[in-house]
Write an enzyme that holds these catalytic residues in place. Structure first.
Site, short mmCIF file in Angstrom:
data_model
loop_
_atom_site.label_atom_id
_atom_site.label_comp_id
_atom_site.label_asym_id
_atom_site.label_seq_id
_atom_site.Cartn_x
_atom_site.Cartn_y
_atom_site.Cartn_z
CD GLU A 81 -17.80 -10.82 -79.58
OE1 GLU A 81 -18.65 -11.66 -79.32
OE2 GLU A 81 -18.06 -9.63 -79.79
CB CYS A 94 -11.62 -2.68 -82.64
SG CYS A 94 -12.20 -2.57 -80.94
CB CYS A 108 -20.26 -1.85 -71.39
SG CYS A 108 -19.06 -2.85 -72.26
#
Ligand code: SF4
Length: 333
Positions: A81, A94, A108
């Site tokens: 991703e 990102c 996370c």
């Protein structure tokens, strides 16, 4: 990237430069557009080198259209991703350096996946070039790149470094190193190796706790192996040499990391450094029981840092409605 093909086919220097110009600077969309190469060489390239290693790009725009998360796959079928974020005069991408992550930080979503694979240089660059091609349609370009997606960059140092070299090489992407940030959870030997390379990029440390005990609770894998005092020693020593600001990422978890005691301890820990502390409120993740901090607690925390001269900011968390925010990248659409 493309190295084996170029070597095996004895491609001359000026042809290599044509390839880099077209692929990275002119941002072509397929090998067919590499029209300044002779047809036979281009056809060979088409047969031997996929235009992108990553496949099946799917976009998930946020409701405010400021953020687009892209879910893609490696050729083995592992999810990767990346996220594009628009903010005033910046377009930041990102990117991920791994599919999943072996570090397993407790807050996370990516950490819960475990590690599928470390990405190749080509796979890292594919994420960037996907957005660069998309932006070309509107005459825009990526302005900033952050290695903050899936994975720990310093555990894939070879490919992360190669990708940074491609981004900053004036013959390739010609981006300023100052517009690139590498974020790490703090693997000391790899950090020392990375700092030795002196690549000129910004460094962000995912700190998330002001002391060893709490860090071990939240980030046991990395914290147990890499004690906080040793990590600070390395960072302070490097800052004395380079005089470059370090960004510390600090997650606000309700009643865990957001207390006034934590704020005081954090200010003490960082007092002799040039720092920016990015406070990030926790984004709810299914299956993880932590809660986001409250506005009042965050304001109190900021006030403690302010009063002790620690520069800080509350980072706006982009794209939480598409699970593209910090700590939410886990191939959930
Ligand atoms: S916070 Fe970073 S290092 Fe920790 S598990 Fe998530 S992706 Fe890996």
């Amino acid at each position: 990237m493309f190295k084996r093909f170029l070597k095996n086919n004895n491609v001359q220097g000026y042809r290599v430069q044509q390839l880099y110009d077209q692929y990275f600077k002119q941002v072509i969309s397929s090998w067919d557009e590499l029209t300044n190469w002779p047809k036979d060489l281009r056809e060979k390239l088409k047969e031997e080198v996929p235009f992108t290693e990553l496949v099946n790009f799917t976009e998930f725009p946020s409701s405010d259209h400021k953020t687009i998360k892209v879910l893609t796959n490696t050729k083995e079928g592992f999810p990767v991703e990346s996220v594009l974020m628009r903010n005033k005069d910046r377009i930041t991408v990102c990117i991920s350096c791994m599919s999943g992550c072996p570090v397993g930080c407790k807050f996370c979503a990516t950490g819960r996946m475990g590690l599928n694979k470390s990405l190749s240089t080509h796979e890292i660059m594919d994420q960037i070039m996907y957005f660069q091609r998309k932006l070309k349609a509107t005459g825009e370009k990526i302005t900033n790149i952050v290695y903050m997606g899936m994975g720990e960059p310093l555990l894939n140092l070879k490919h992360v470094s190669e990708s940074i070299n491609l981004l900053t090489d004036s013959n390739v992407m010609a981006m300023s190193a100052r517009r690139i940030t590498v974020s790490t959870s703090g693997y000391i030997p790899q950090l020392e190796e990375f700092l030795k390379k002196d690549m000129g990029v910004n460094l962000a440390i995912s700190l998330h706790a002001p002391n060893q005990k709490l860090r071990e609770k939240l980030m046991p894998t990395v914290a147990k192996l890499n004690p906080l005092d040793k990590l600070m020693e390395v960072l302070i020593k490097d800052q004395k040499k380079r005089n470059k600001k370090i960004t510390y990422e600090y997650l606000m978890l309700k009643d865990i990391t957001d207390t006034p005691e934590c704020a005081k301890e954090l200010a003490k820990l960082l007092k002799n450094q040039i720092v920016l502390v990015n406070l990030i409120n926790f984004n709810k993740v299914n299956g993880i029981s932590y809660e986001p901090s409250t506005r009042k607690r965050i304001e109190g925390f900021k006030a403690v840092l302010d009063s002790r001269g620690i520069t800080n900011t509350l980072r706006y968390s982009y794209g939480s409605d598409i699970k593209g925010a910090c700590g939410q990248l886990a191939s959930i659409s």
